[in-house]
Design a protein around this motif. Sequence first.
Motif, PDB file in Angstrom:
ATOM      1  N   VAL A  45      41.279  41.488  32.753  1.00 33.42           N
ATOM      2  CA  VAL A  45      42.524  41.015  32.143  1.00 33.42           C
ATOM      3  C   VAL A  45      42.904  39.638  32.680  1.00 33.42           C
ATOM      4  O   VAL A  45      43.360  38.780  31.937  1.00 33.42           O
ATOM      5  N   SER A  46      42.695  39.398  33.964  1.00 35.64           N
ATOM      6  CA  SER A  46      43.112  38.120  34.532  1.00 35.64           C
ATOM      7  C   SER A  46      42.189  36.976  34.133  1.00 35.64           C
ATOM      8  O   SER A  46      42.630  35.836  34.023  1.00 35.64           O
ATOM      9  N   VAL A  47      40.915  37.247  33.895  1.00 43.61           N
ATOM     10  CA  VAL A  47      39.989  36.180  33.488  1.00 43.61           C
ATOM     11  C   VAL A  47      40.252  35.778  32.038  1.00 43.61           C
ATOM     12  O   VAL A  47      40.371  34.604  31.729  1.00 43.61           O
ATOM     13  N   LEU A  56      40.663  39.429  25.759  1.00 45.48           N
ATOM     14  CA  LEU A  56      39.576  40.393  25.611  1.00 45.48           C
ATOM     15  C   LEU A  56      40.054  41.840  25.586  1.00 45.48           C
ATOM     16  O   LEU A  56      39.285  42.730  25.301  1.00 45.48           O
ATOM     17  N   VAL A  57      41.340  42.077  25.896  1.00 47.56           N
ATOM     18  CA  VAL A  57      41.863  43.428  26.005  1.00 47.56           C
ATOM     19  C   VAL A  57      41.926  44.107  24.653  1.00 47.56           C
ATOM     20  O   VAL A  57      41.648  45.277  24.500  1.00 47.56           O
ATOM     21  N   LEU A  76      39.875  50.143  38.448  1.00 49.81           N
ATOM     22  CA  LEU A  76      41.121  49.384  38.309  1.00 49.81           C
ATOM     23  C   LEU A  76      40.929  47.915  38.671  1.00 49.81           C
ATOM     24  O   LEU A  76      41.472  47.025  37.998  1.00 49.81           O
ATOM     25  N   THR A  77      40.146  47.642  39.698  1.00 51.59           N
ATOM     26  CA  THR A  77      39.883  46.253  40.083  1.00 51.59           C
ATOM     27  C   THR A  77      39.087  45.527  39.007  1.00 51.59           C
ATOM     28  O   THR A  77      39.377  44.369  38.680  1.00 51.59           O
ATOM     29  N   ILE A  78      38.105  46.195  38.419  1.00 44.78           N
ATOM     30  CA  ILE A  78      37.330  45.588  37.329  1.00 44.78           C
ATOM     31  C   ILE A  78      38.238  45.322  36.130  1.00 44.78           C
ATOM     32  O   ILE A  78      38.147  44.259  35.502  1.00 44.78           O
ATOM     33  N   TYR A  79      39.126  46.247  35.822  1.00 43.47           N
ATOM     34  CA  TYR A  79      40.060  46.047  34.713  1.00 43.47           C
ATOM     35  C   TYR A  79      40.990  44.862  34.995  1.00 43.47           C
ATOM     36  O   TYR A  79      41.236  44.037  34.106  1.00 43.47           O
TER      37      TYR A  79
END
Length: 128
Positions: free
Chosen positions: A119-121, A125-126, A112-115
């Motif tokens: 998404v935030s960077v 890309l999603v 979840l942290t990697i996701y």
Amino acid sequence: MAGNVQTLHDAQSHRNAFLTCVVVNCIGCIYNLLVLCIPEGSQLWKTVIVFDVIVNLLVGASIGAGWQTYAQINAVNIGTRCSTCDKLPYFCSKVLGALITSSFGFSISILLTIYILHVSVDPFLVGN
């Protein structure tokens, strides 16, 4: 006591460990409630992401230490030619179950942290 029954006596109180768990759970509860109150476009989300990464690193280190401790209590002691798990199998099964559960939860938290970082960077890309 008949036969080969062994008993384990508790020589200390677990009050401090219990209070530590209560304090940690209260801090986690307050943190989660504060995160729920952050507005969607706020700059505080970057701080939340950094804090989550730091917490995941600490949890990963503690789980690694837990697995190492389990390996040591499961190892055969040279002096007695038996392991702690041979003497206390119920204890070792509880420790193993807790380690498996925490490792599973940690892996989900890391994903979840990697996701969230993904998404935030770059939200483009999603997908479409």
